[in-house]
Design an enzyme around this catalytic site. Structure first.
Site, PDB file in Angstrom:
ATOM      1  N   GLU A 135      10.773 110.626  48.227  1.00 37.42           N
ATOM      2  CA  GLU A 135      11.018 112.056  48.020  1.00 37.42           C
ATOM      3  C   GLU A 135      10.182 112.910  48.964  1.00 37.42           C
ATOM      4  O   GLU A 135       8.981 112.680  49.084  1.00 37.42           O
ATOM      5  CB  GLU A 135      10.687 112.427  46.558  1.00 37.42           C
ATOM      6  CG  GLU A 135      11.181 113.806  46.183  1.00 37.42           C
ATOM      7  CD  GLU A 135      11.001 114.077  44.696  1.00 37.42           C
ATOM      8  OE1 GLU A 135      11.914 114.661  44.095  1.00 37.42           O
ATOM      9  OE2 GLU A 135       9.945 113.724  44.141  1.00 37.42           O
ATOM     10  N   ALA A 274       3.497 109.974  40.293  1.00 33.75           N
ATOM     11  CA  ALA A 274       4.539 108.998  39.965  1.00 33.75           C
ATOM     12  C   ALA A 274       5.856 109.493  40.545  1.00 33.75           C
ATOM     13  O   ALA A 274       5.965 110.630  41.009  1.00 33.75           O
ATOM     14  CB  ALA A 274       4.657 108.820  38.457  1.00 33.75           C
ATOM     15  N   MET A 275       6.877 108.613  40.512  1.00 29.06           N
ATOM     16  CA  MET A 275       8.202 108.953  41.036  1.00 29.06           C
ATOM     17  C   MET A 275       9.274 108.351  40.149  1.00 29.06           C
ATOM     18  O   MET A 275       9.214 107.173  39.791  1.00 29.06           O
ATOM     19  CB  MET A 275       8.338 108.437  42.469  1.00 29.06           C
ATOM     20  CG  MET A 275       9.657 108.814  43.122  1.00 29.06           C
ATOM     21  SD  MET A 275       9.813 110.603  43.308  1.00 29.06           S
ATOM     22  CE  MET A 275      11.602 110.761  43.322  1.00 29.06           C
ATOM     23  N   GLU A 276      10.288 109.154  39.864  1.00 27.32           N
ATOM     24  CA  GLU A 276      11.267 108.843  38.822  1.00 27.32           C
ATOM     25  C   GLU A 276      12.426 107.976  39.273  1.00 27.32           C
ATOM     26  O   GLU A 276      13.564 108.161  38.803  1.00 27.32           O
ATOM     27  CB  GLU A 276      11.827 110.153  38.248  1.00 27.32           C
ATOM     28  CG  GLU A 276      12.703 110.973  39.195  1.00 27.32           C
ATOM     29  CD  GLU A 276      11.987 112.007  40.025  1.00 27.32           C
ATOM     30  OE1 GLU A 276      12.656 112.924  40.541  1.00 27.32           O
ATOM     31  OE2 GLU A 276      10.757 111.910  40.161  1.00 27.32           O
ATOM     32  N   ASN A 277      12.224 107.010  40.139  1.00 31.07           N
ATOM     33  CA  ASN A 277      13.323 106.148  40.558  1.00 31.07           C
ATOM     34  C   ASN A 277      13.987 105.527  39.324  1.00 31.07           C
ATOM     35  O   ASN A 277      13.316 104.877  38.525  1.00 31.07           O
ATOM     36  CB  ASN A 277      12.798 105.028  41.448  1.00 31.07           C
ATOM     37  CG  ASN A 277      11.812 105.525  42.480  1.00 31.07           C
ATOM     38  OD1 ASN A 277      12.143 106.369  43.299  1.00 31.07           O
ATOM     39  ND2 ASN A 277      10.588 105.018  42.421  1.00 31.07           N
ATOM     40  N   HIS A 307       7.018 112.349  31.473  1.00 29.78           N
ATOM     41  CA  HIS A 307       7.585 113.234  32.499  1.00 29.78           C
ATOM     42  C   HIS A 307       8.613 112.467  33.337  1.00 29.78           C
ATOM     43  O   HIS A 307       9.739 112.945  33.546  1.00 29.78           O
ATOM     44  CB  HIS A 307       6.427 113.750  33.375  1.00 29.78           C
ATOM     45  CG  HIS A 307       6.838 114.543  34.575  1.00 29.78           C
ATOM     46  ND1 HIS A 307       6.515 115.872  34.731  1.00 29.78           N
ATOM     47  CD2 HIS A 307       7.524 114.200  35.707  1.00 29.78           C
ATOM     48  CE1 HIS A 307       6.988 116.309  35.890  1.00 29.78           C
ATOM     49  NE2 HIS A 307       7.603 115.306  36.495  1.00 29.78           N
ATOM     50  N   GLU A 308       8.222 111.280  33.804  1.00 27.41           N
ATOM     51  CA  GLU A 308       9.146 110.494  34.630  1.00 27.41           C
ATOM     52  C   GLU A 308      10.355 110.038  33.829  1.00 27.41           C
ATOM     53  O   GLU A 308      11.468 109.969  34.355  1.00 27.41           O
ATOM     54  CB  GLU A 308       8.430 109.290  35.241  1.00 27.41           C
ATOM     55  CG  GLU A 308       7.197 109.635  36.067  1.00 27.41           C
ATOM     56  CD  GLU A 308       7.453 110.691  37.125  1.00 27.41           C
ATOM     57  OE1 GLU A 308       8.546 110.687  37.730  1.00 27.41           O
ATOM     58  OE2 GLU A 308       6.575 111.528  37.355  1.00 27.41           O
ATOM     59  N   HIS A 311      12.997 112.593  33.595  1.00 28.18           N
ATOM     60  CA  HIS A 311      13.769 112.670  34.837  1.00 28.18           C
ATOM     61  C   HIS A 311      15.003 111.767  34.824  1.00 28.18           C
ATOM     62  O   HIS A 311      15.938 111.988  35.602  1.00 28.18           O
ATOM     63  CB  HIS A 311      12.900 112.239  36.014  1.00 28.18           C
ATOM     64  CG  HIS A 311      12.118 113.341  36.642  1.00 28.18           C
ATOM     65  ND1 HIS A 311      12.670 114.541  37.019  1.00 28.18           N
ATOM     66  CD2 HIS A 311      10.800 113.417  36.996  1.00 28.18           C
ATOM     67  CE1 HIS A 311      11.742 115.300  37.573  1.00 28.18           C
ATOM     68  NE2 HIS A 311      10.593 114.644  37.568  1.00 28.18           N
ATOM     69  N   GLU A 330      12.120 119.245  38.066  1.00 30.55           N
ATOM     70  CA  GLU A 330      10.670 119.195  37.864  1.00 30.55           C
ATOM     71  C   GLU A 330      10.189 120.088  36.732  1.00 30.55           C
ATOM     72  O   GLU A 330       9.315 119.707  35.958  1.00 30.55           O
ATOM     73  CB  GLU A 330       9.945 119.541  39.163  1.00 30.55           C
ATOM     74  CG  GLU A 330      10.156 118.534  40.277  1.00 30.55           C
ATOM     75  CD  GLU A 330       9.716 117.115  39.917  1.00 30.55           C
ATOM     76  OE1 GLU A 330       9.049 116.911  38.882  1.00 30.55           O
ATOM     77  OE2 GLU A 330      10.058 116.192  40.678  1.00 30.55           O
TER      78      GLU A 330
END
Length: 866
Positions: A135, A274-277, A307-308, A311, A330
């Protein structure tokens, strides 16, 4: 570089022309363990097949790819000359058919900046670990694609990896004949595809859920980390929060989790939280705690997990069309993280943390010259990268909390349910969300959106109390003000609380009323006739997004009785308001410090206490008059040590005070105590000086010249891990030596040899408040270097350098003037670069105003701690 920074106009033109049917991506990362240990492996093979349609046969478009070289390109079976169609950033596609197949065979580069496919060599055991992070637009560093969120497609990945490795991707995978093959995904955007590969420690579990229609859902769960962290990995707690979150979102969203499995990978040298993959969420591995931490750390991790997870619906299932509407994912994830944290987990006080910590980020961002509406004007990818900020996350979440108060929780959640069902696997804009919210709430969402989402700035709300002859409230009003630069007055649904002390001295609420504040003044009719309050708290219960101000009586009460305020949320709101007054140069920094010294020891909420510690340090470093810094620093160190010794042995409050004491320690006797605690020749009952705390104690010793290079090398030998190396690098750069500063500067600014994590650590160590004279030569060097850094380095590293090395500690008019001179001479510089410099300038100007306010306070003593 031209072609790398995709513009919104280009993306819209391409989306109107193309639609993507599917990707097949084959990666060969066996080279990851080749070559010498460290940086021997440079590239990997990436073969991509993309099937897509073109609305105008014969048209020309392009695919995105950032790669050192391309071996072969074919379009619809015709071989193209890579030298002619590929310029290092884009692949030109001419004479497109109605239906097309593009095949690209490329050599892509492993990353050391956390962008693309990051390669990490563990110094502890030499093992190699890979993970991707994309991202907003770095999947093009790993495979050829159409890199924009509205060109969604199903993906099939296959990966050839070194023997003995495990590979994960968004879909479930299996190893056949040396190749990891993964199930096709649902239609998703390029930036949330993901691959994780290496000898990771892997733990499994499962989640099951039954539904009213008799169907059942089973989700395989996985959690992974480096082998070196396995002994610290509390996967059971991660799974507990994961299951609680899945239950909560299934209860409220009425849309089953749509992406099959749910893996969570904790990876090294990660740039983000973190990242919501979908199906494979990635986190920074610092969420695996190597030593004792406070409850606030566990709460913070749980919040990020949730949070993730939010998403998966807000962002992955339904995705914004372009980065203008980044808030559609977000802001919602930030709000839902806190909402589910309180509603589903053991962290039932999560809204206190939100009010005190998360909103502080938003208030700062919303007063910068770069503030923007929540729905932003994102012209290109560089704009998008900088828009992951306090406005998009925390202000957006705060505004959604206000929306829940405005429209009602049931209407809000029903709107979300309709939104998912109506737009599943599609892309949306602001109007798509407002449409469903109008249906469910009956409210005019257009007016609400114009006020809250399409204007910038934060309002201030101040109580105005008029007492009658009988000493009771004759009229209580709330005054609303706006900054001159952003004069919008907004509709606020607020609660106003009245507080007074009882017989036992506790400061408690005795009356409360809600009111809609829609203009410059609103009367709270319901509170007329109440007894005179000692404290009026506007925005009690934290329903809206605003800066709270106090009338004179309320401020005087807080000065003497803040510690008597029994409600923890009310107390957190008051602390936040006092900090905003300090940042706005309306309360002298020494007064804020005095309040902390008097009352922080009585703070029950550990997250609020740790925020107070951070604010106090900032007050001393940036907002205190230079002539009072030494006095204030001594008072704070003395107070921190006193609280450390008085704290309950073994408690998290003791740990928090120990870390804060180390942060502010500078006197010889304080440094001697830290040295003795490290050596074991002194002790504080209940304080376990574990490895992480050892590094916290070593840093001030390095800063003040007590711990030398040999000492730090010996500590690294005790902790010869990736975490230990980061700590050592930070401490090395923190030493008070001109040669040390020159070396650190050269490593970060003149070279790209360091990884992202070690660059970050070096920057963190470089600038120390006690070393302002050593840093003075670097102000002109900074302004001479940043445009070159921006042009030559990846955007993540460039952002770290430009933001982290700004000479904020050289807090003088001269630095402000040098900044203005650079801005005037570089009007054509990249807008994202100018934004970072403008933000740093604004922080410096604010600091100078605060110092002037503190100097005017006069006495040089401030509060006398009791």
């Amino acid at each position: 570089m031209p072609g790398e920074n995709l513009s919104r106009d280009e993306a819209r033109e391409r989306a109107a022309l193309l639609s993507v049917d599917g990707y097949e991506v084959s990666l060969d990362v066996r080279s990851a363990v080749g070559g010498e240990t460290g940086d021997g492996a440079r590239t990997f093979r990436s073969v991509t097949t993309v099937r897509f349609r073109c609305a105008e046969p014969g048209a020309t478009s392009f695919a995105d790819l950032l790669a050192p070289s391309v071996t072969a390109v074919s379009l619809n079976g015709k071989d193209l000359d890579p030298g002619e169609v590929f310029d290092g950033r884009r692949i030109r596609l001419e004479d497109l058919a109605a239906e097309n197949e593009l095949v690209v065979d490329a050599q892509c580069a492993y990353s050391r900046t956390g962008e693309g496919l990051h390669r990490f060599v563990d110094p502890e055991d030499g093992e190699v670990y890979l993970y991707t992070q994309y991202e907003p637009a770095d999947s093009r560093r790993v495979f050829a694609n159409f890199e924009q969120p509205d060109l969604k497609a199903p993906f099939r990945f296959e990966v050839r990896a070194p023997e003995g490795w495990t590979v994960w991707s968004n879909g479930g995978g299996e190893l056949h004949d040396g190749v990891w093959r993964f199930a096709e995904t649902k239609p998703i955007s390029t930036y949330i595809t993901c691959v994780v590969a290496g000898p990771y420690h892997h733990v499994t579990d499962s989640y099951e859920r039954g539904f009213e229609d008799g169907t059942r859902l089973e989700i395989p769960l996985g959690a992974l980390c480096r082998k070196g962290l396995a002994k610290h990995f509390d996967a059971d707690d991660v799974f507990l929060v994961t299951k609680q979150g899945l239950d909560f979102f299934h209860d409220h969203f009425d849309y089953p989790y749509p992406f099959g499995k749910y893996d969570q990978a904790f990876v090294p040298e990660y740039n983000l939280g973190a990242m919501e993959n979908p199906g494979l969420v990635t986190f920074r591995e610092e969420f695996i705690f190597r030593g004792k931490v406070t409850r606030a750390s566990y709460e913070g991790r749980a919040n990020v997990v949730l949070h993730e997870m939010a998403h998966m619906w807000f962002g992955d299932l339904v995705t914004m069309e372009w980065w203008d509407d980044l808030w559609l994912k977000e802001s919602f994830a930030d709000f839902m993280g806190a909402f589910s944290l309180v509603g589903a987990t053991r962290f039932t006080d999560g809204w206190i943390t939100f009010a005190n910590r998360r909103k502080a980020w938003a208030y700062r961002a919303d007063q910068l010259p770069s503030t923007h509406p929540i729905t932003a004007d994102i012209r290109d990818l560089q704009d998008a990268k900088l828009n992951f900020d306090g406005i998009t996350y925390a202000k957006g979440a705060s505004v959604l909390k206000q929306l829940v108060a405005y429209a009602g929780q049931d209407a809000f959640l029903e709107g979300a349910r309709r939104y998912f069902k109506r737009h599943a696997y599609g892309n949306t804009r602001l109007g798509d969300l407002l449409e469903v919210l109008e249906e469910t709430s009956g409210r005019d969402m257009g007016a609400w959106a114009r006020a809250w989402l399409q204007t910038a700035g934060v309002n201030s709300l101040t109580p105005q109390v008029l007492l009658g002859p009988d000493g009771r409230i004759q009229e209580l009003a709330v005054l609303q003000e706006a900054a001159e630069a952003h004069p919008e007055l907004r509709p606020h649904r607020v609660a106003v609380g009245l507080y007074r002390r009882g017989d036992g001295g506790a400061l408690e609420r005795y009356a409360r009323a809600e009111v809609d504040v829609e203009g410059p003044r609103a009367v709270v009719a319901e509170l007329a006739g109440e007894d005179a309050p000692e404290l009026v708290l506007v925005n009690d219960d934290d329903l809206t997004y605003c800066k709270i101000r106090f009338d004179d009586t309320s401020l005087a009460t807080l000065r003497e009785h803040l510690g008597d305020l029994t409600d923890p949320l009310a107390r957190a709101l008051c602390w936040s308001a006092l900090w905003n007054l300090t940042r706005d140069a309306l309360l002298p920094a020494r007064d804020f410090v005095g309040l902390v010294l008097r009352f922080a020891g009585r703070e029950s909420d550990i997250g609020v206490l740790q925020m107070l510690h951070a604010w106090t340090d900032s007050a001393l470093v940036h907002y205190a008059a230079p002539a009072w810094r030494e006095t204030g620093g001594a008072l704070v160190a003395e107070g921190a040590l006193r609280e450390l010794r008085q704290a309950e042995p073994g408690s998290e409050h003791q740990l928090a005070w120990a870390r804060f004491f180390a942060k502010v320690a500078h006197a010889p006797q304080d440094l001697d105590l830290l040295s003795d605690l490290l050596a074991g020749t002194a002790g504080i009952d209940g304080l376990d000086v574990d490895q992480e705390l050892r590094w916290a104690f070593l840093e001030p010793l390095a800063v003040h010249g007590v711990a030398d290079e040999k000492t730090l090398a010996e500590e690294l030998a005790r902790d010869d891990t990736a975490s230990g190396k980061r700590h050592q690098v930070r401490c090395l750069a923190a030493r008070p030596s001109a040669a040390v500063k020159a070396q650190a500067w050269a490593q970060v600014v003149e070279s790209d040899a360091l990884s992202n994590a070690l660059t970050e650590a070096t920057i963190a160590g470089f600038a120390q408040p006690s070393q302002r004279e050593l840093l003075a030569p670097y102000a002109p060097k900074y302004f001479a270097a940043i445009e070159r850094v921006w042009a030559e380095r990846s955007i993540q590293i460039a952002m770290d350098v430009v933001g982290g090395l700004y000479p904020s500690l050289l807090d003088s008019r001269e630095t402000l003037e040098a900044t203005d001179a650079w801005l005037a001479a570089h009007e054509q510089a990249a807008p994202a670069l100018r934004r970072l410099v403008l933000e740093a300038r604004d922080d410096l100007a604010r600091a100078l105003r605060g110092q002037a306010c503190d100097e005017a306070a006069g006495s040089g003593q401030g509060f006398s701690p009791r």
